[in-house]
Design an enzyme around this catalytic site. Structure first.
Site, short mmCIF file in Angstrom:
data_model
loop_
_atom_site.label_atom_id
_atom_site.label_comp_id
_atom_site.label_asym_id
_atom_site.label_seq_id
_atom_site.Cartn_x
_atom_site.Cartn_y
_atom_site.Cartn_z
N ASP A 20 -9.68 17.08 -48.49
CA ASP A 20 -9.62 18.43 -48.49
C ASP A 20 -8.60 18.99 -49.62
O ASP A 20 -7.63 18.45 -50.09
CB ASP A 20 -8.91 19.22 -47.12
CG ASP A 20 -9.44 20.51 -47.06
OD1 ASP A 20 -10.28 21.10 -47.74
OD2 ASP A 20 -9.03 21.21 -45.92
N ASN A 68 -21.61 22.57 -44.97
CA ASN A 68 -21.24 22.55 -46.42
C ASN A 68 -22.66 23.28 -46.99
O ASN A 68 -22.65 23.80 -47.93
CB ASN A 68 -20.97 21.38 -47.07
CG ASN A 68 -19.54 21.05 -46.87
OD1 ASN A 68 -19.06 19.65 -47.22
ND2 ASN A 68 -18.75 21.85 -46.67
#
EC number: 2.5.1.-
Length: 243
Positions: A20, A68
């Site tokens: 991340d 996503n």
């Protein structure tokens, strides 16, 4: 960091990582988000090599989640392009170094070219035994559980399985991670304190380490520190503490 502080006899067999902070790393430097993702791929390669050298057997990295698809089309296209590049440019290195590559996730919404590249990489490296690299791509933990439930429900409907025959082992064998041991350690970068729908069933007893570093700045030293943290934990699995 000196590797000697790591207990070589207590290396986690399977480490999962949520990589991340790529976009925020790029933004902090006045760069487009995709520059952060490209840097993140280079770091992923370095950490894969480091994990194999340390003695980790399985590394699972999350490259693209089922959520996503909500991102801007140009970013989705860029992430797909990075997967294509990795599967073409780095496959020979993986294969020559004994890396078995698996891609975990749904095949839904992936174009034919992407599926062909995935299938080729998986088939080429399927007999390699030195190290296991799992790329979670188009992956979501809830989707994984749902598809496993559907698989078992179909077998029950066809009469090949009785409902009371379903147990944890059978359910695990129906997940995308079939044949892969559950992760002992999860590392998430960028100081986000959640697991965000990542391999949910498999992480029932996984130790978790959250660090502030953005993924593009993650190093082998960070990996070693996380392992040391893991080795200092008392893993009870519901039992009384051994300490």
């Amino acid at each position: 960091m000196e590797e000697k502080v790591v207990d070589k006899n207590a290396i986690p067999r399977h480490v999962a990582i949520i990589m991340d902070g790529n976009g925020r790393w790029a933004k902090a430097r006045g760069m487009p988000r995709m520059m952060g993702h490209r840097k993140g791929v280079e770091v992923a390669k370095e950490i894969t090599r480091a994990a194999a050298d340390i003695g980790i057997e399985y590394l699972t990295i999350w490259a693209f989640s089922t959520e996503n698809w909500r991102r801007p089309p140009e970013e989705i296209s860029g992430l797909m392009g990075l997967l294509h590049h990795t599967l073409k440019a780095d496959l020979t290195e993986f294969h020559e170094n004994g890396v078995r590559l698996r891609v975990l996730g749904s095949r839904k919404n992936l174009d034919q070219k992407t599926l062909e590249l995935i299938d080729h990489a998986v088939k080429l490296t399927q007999n390699n035994t030195r190290f296991n690299l799992n790329i979670a791509f188009n992956y979501g933990g809830r989707d994984d559980i749902i598809q496993a439930a559907r698989t078992l429900a179909k077998k029950v409907q066809e009469g090949a399985l009785q409902p009371d025959e379903i147990n944890e082992d059978l359910f695990s064998e129906s997940l995308y991670t079939c044949g892969i041991p559950d992760p002992e350690l999860l590392i998430r970068t960028s100081n986000e304190l959640r697991i965000s729908n990542y391999i949910l069933w498999q992480m029932a007893y996984t130790e978790m380490v959250f660090i502030e570093t953005y993924w593009p700045d993650f190093t082998k030293d960070d990996l070693l520190k996380a392992i040391i943290d893991y080795q200092q934990r008392d893993r009870r699995f519901g039992k009384v503490s051994s300490k």
